[in-house]
Design a protein around this motif. Structure first.
Motif, PDB file in Angstrom:
ATOM      1  N   HIS A 285       3.061  13.990  -9.675  1.00 57.70           N
ATOM      2  CA  HIS A 285       4.070  15.048  -9.714  1.00 57.70           C
ATOM      3  C   HIS A 285       4.648  15.185 -11.128  1.00 57.70           C
ATOM      4  O   HIS A 285       4.807  16.301 -11.636  1.00 57.70           O
ATOM      5  CB  HIS A 285       5.182  14.746  -8.714  1.00 57.70           C
ATOM      6  CG  HIS A 285       6.249  15.781  -8.702  1.00 57.70           C
ATOM      7  ND1 HIS A 285       7.434  15.632  -9.381  1.00 57.70           N
ATOM      8  CD2 HIS A 285       6.301  17.000  -8.105  1.00 57.70           C
ATOM      9  CE1 HIS A 285       8.168  16.723  -9.207  1.00 57.70           C
ATOM     10  NE2 HIS A 285       7.509  17.552  -8.434  1.00 57.70           N
TER      11      HIS A 285
ATOM     12  N   GLN B 217       0.823  -1.204   0.000  1.00 50.57           N
ATOM     13  CA  GLN B 217       0.000   0.000   0.000  1.00 50.57           C
ATOM     14  C   GLN B 217       0.865   1.265   0.000  1.00 50.57           C
ATOM     15  O   GLN B 217       0.571   2.217  -0.721  1.00 50.57           O
ATOM     16  CB  GLN B 217      -0.929   0.017   1.220  1.00 50.57           C
ATOM     17  CG  GLN B 217      -1.981  -1.064   1.192  1.00 50.57           C
ATOM     18  CD  GLN B 217      -2.973  -0.847   0.081  1.00 50.57           C
ATOM     19  OE1 GLN B 217      -2.796  -1.352  -1.017  1.00 50.57           O
ATOM     20  NE2 GLN B 217      -4.006  -0.108   0.372  1.00 50.57           N
ATOM     21  N   LEU B 218       1.926   1.271   0.805  1.00 49.12           N
ATOM     22  CA  LEU B 218       2.823   2.428   0.847  1.00 49.12           C
ATOM     23  C   LEU B 218       3.509   2.642  -0.495  1.00 49.12           C
ATOM     24  O   LEU B 218       3.609   3.771  -0.988  1.00 49.12           O
ATOM     25  CB  LEU B 218       3.867   2.252   1.948  1.00 49.12           C
ATOM     26  CG  LEU B 218       3.363   2.368   3.381  1.00 49.12           C
ATOM     27  CD1 LEU B 218       4.467   1.981   4.352  1.00 49.12           C
ATOM     28  CD2 LEU B 218       2.884   3.780   3.649  1.00 49.12           C
ATOM     29  N   ARG B 219       3.983   1.547  -1.087  1.00 48.15           N
ATOM     30  CA  ARG B 219       4.661   1.645  -2.389  1.00 48.15           C
ATOM     31  C   ARG B 219       3.704   2.138  -3.464  1.00 48.15           C
ATOM     32  O   ARG B 219       4.044   2.978  -4.287  1.00 48.15           O
ATOM     33  CB  ARG B 219       5.237   0.272  -2.758  1.00 48.15           C
ATOM     34  CG  ARG B 219       5.897   0.214  -4.089  1.00 48.15           C
ATOM     35  CD  ARG B 219       7.237   0.903  -4.059  1.00 48.15           C
ATOM     36  NE  ARG B 219       7.884   0.723  -5.343  1.00 48.15           N
ATOM     37  CZ  ARG B 219       8.608   1.655  -5.928  1.00 48.15           C
ATOM     38  NH1 ARG B 219       8.823   2.797  -5.334  1.00 48.15           N
ATOM     39  NH2 ARG B 219       9.155   1.439  -7.084  1.00 48.15           N
ATOM     40  N   SER B 220       2.498   1.618  -3.444  1.00 48.73           N
ATOM     41  CA  SER B 220       1.499   2.026  -4.419  1.00 48.73           C
ATOM     42  C   SER B 220       1.169   3.513  -4.283  1.00 48.73           C
ATOM     43  O   SER B 220       1.086   4.238  -5.283  1.00 48.73           O
ATOM     44  CB  SER B 220       0.237   1.178  -4.229  1.00 48.73           C
ATOM     45  OG  SER B 220      -0.753   1.554  -5.131  1.00 48.73           O
ATOM     46  N   ALA B 221       0.995   3.974  -3.066  1.00 45.15           N
ATOM     47  CA  ALA B 221       0.706   5.392  -2.835  1.00 45.15           C
ATOM     48  C   ALA B 221       1.875   6.267  -3.276  1.00 45.15           C
ATOM     49  O   ALA B 221       1.678   7.340  -3.863  1.00 45.15           O
ATOM     50  CB  ALA B 221       0.392   5.626  -1.360  1.00 45.15           C
ATOM     51  N   ASP B 222       3.097   5.808  -3.026  1.00 42.08           N
ATOM     52  CA  ASP B 222       4.275   6.563  -3.438  1.00 42.08           C
ATOM     53  C   ASP B 222       4.358   6.667  -4.962  1.00 42.08           C
ATOM     54  O   ASP B 222       4.647   7.733  -5.510  1.00 42.08           O
ATOM     55  CB  ASP B 222       5.540   5.905  -2.885  1.00 42.08           C
ATOM     56  CG  ASP B 222       6.787   6.703  -3.214  1.00 42.08           C
ATOM     57  OD1 ASP B 222       6.766   7.941  -3.022  1.00 42.08           O
ATOM     58  OD2 ASP B 222       7.773   6.095  -3.672  1.00 42.08           O
ATOM     59  N   LEU B 223       4.075   5.566  -5.643  1.00 38.52           N
ATOM     60  CA  LEU B 223       4.102   5.588  -7.106  1.00 38.52           C
ATOM     61  C   LEU B 223       3.030   6.521  -7.661  1.00 38.52           C
ATOM     62  O   LEU B 223       3.266   7.237  -8.646  1.00 38.52           O
ATOM     63  CB  LEU B 223       3.920   4.180  -7.660  1.00 38.52           C
ATOM     64  CG  LEU B 223       5.108   3.247  -7.483  1.00 38.52           C
ATOM     65  CD1 LEU B 223       4.737   1.833  -7.920  1.00 38.52           C
ATOM     66  CD2 LEU B 223       6.305   3.745  -8.263  1.00 38.52           C
ATOM     67  N   ARG B 224       1.866   6.536  -7.029  1.00 44.59           N
ATOM     68  CA  ARG B 224       0.800   7.442  -7.478  1.00 44.59           C
ATOM     69  C   ARG B 224       1.210   8.899  -7.290  1.00 44.59           C
ATOM     70  O   ARG B 224       0.963   9.740  -8.148  1.00 44.59           O
ATOM     71  CB  ARG B 224      -0.482   7.168  -6.710  1.00 44.59           C
ATOM     72  CG  ARG B 224      -1.189   5.941  -7.174  1.00 44.59           C
ATOM     73  CD  ARG B 224      -2.585   5.863  -6.573  1.00 44.59           C
ATOM     74  NE  ARG B 224      -3.085   4.524  -6.731  1.00 44.59           N
ATOM     75  CZ  ARG B 224      -3.250   3.660  -5.757  1.00 44.59           C
ATOM     76  NH1 ARG B 224      -2.978   4.012  -4.519  1.00 44.59           N
ATOM     77  NH2 ARG B 224      -3.691   2.448  -5.990  1.00 44.59           N
ATOM     78  N   ARG B 225       1.833   9.204  -6.139  1.00 47.04           N
ATOM     79  CA  ARG B 225       2.297  10.580  -5.891  1.00 47.04           C
ATOM     80  C   ARG B 225       3.346  10.996  -6.909  1.00 47.04           C
ATOM     81  O   ARG B 225       3.319  12.112  -7.435  1.00 47.04           O
ATOM     82  CB  ARG B 225       2.861  10.704  -4.477  1.00 47.04           C
ATOM     83  CG  ARG B 225       1.825  10.886  -3.405  1.00 47.04           C
ATOM     84  CD  ARG B 225       2.455  11.290  -2.081  1.00 47.04           C
ATOM     85  NE  ARG B 225       3.382  10.276  -1.582  1.00 47.04           N
ATOM     86  CZ  ARG B 225       3.043   9.255  -0.818  1.00 47.04           C
ATOM     87  NH1 ARG B 225       1.791   9.097  -0.456  1.00 47.04           N
ATOM     88  NH2 ARG B 225       3.948   8.391  -0.401  1.00 47.04           N
ATOM     89  N   ARG B 226       4.277  10.101  -7.208  1.00 41.27           N
ATOM     90  CA  ARG B 226       5.322  10.426  -8.191  1.00 41.27           C
ATOM     91  C   ARG B 226       4.731  10.651  -9.575  1.00 41.27           C
ATOM     92  O   ARG B 226       5.130  11.577 -10.292  1.00 41.27           O
ATOM     93  CB  ARG B 226       6.349   9.303  -8.260  1.00 41.27           C
ATOM     94  CG  ARG B 226       7.258   9.248  -7.081  1.00 41.27           C
ATOM     95  CD  ARG B 226       8.277   8.163  -7.252  1.00 41.27           C
ATOM     96  NE  ARG B 226       9.106   8.020  -6.066  1.00 41.27           N
ATOM     97  CZ  ARG B 226      10.246   7.381  -6.057  1.00 41.27           C
ATOM     98  NH1 ARG B 226      10.685   6.807  -7.147  1.00 41.27           N
ATOM     99  NH2 ARG B 226      10.940   7.305  -4.947  1.00 41.27           N
TER     100      ARG B 226
END
Length: 61
Positions: free
Chosen positions: A20, A8-17
């Motif tokens: 951006h 979940q953390l990795r997925s959220a990070d990829l979405r934020r990137r």
């Protein structure tokens, strides 16, 4: 459960990137559009429209 939370953390990070990067591309596109002269298109600007891209080098046999 720990693996799921990491996912979940990795997925959220990829979405934020990704968001951006979309914002950066939009800002660059808007900046280029702002620098273009207003008014009728110049012949130089239209010279590349409708032309298929040519390859830089010829194909090898």
């Amino acid at each position: 459960m720990f693996d799921y939370e990491l996912h979940q953390l990795r997925s959220a990070d990829l979405r934020r990137r990704a968001e951006h990067e979309r914002l950066v591309r939009a800002a660059l596109r808007d900046g280029r559009a702002a620098r273009r002269p207003a008014g009728p298109e110049t012949p130089e600007a239209e010279s590349h429209t409708g032309r298929s891209r040519r390859h830089r080098f010829t194909r090898a046999a």
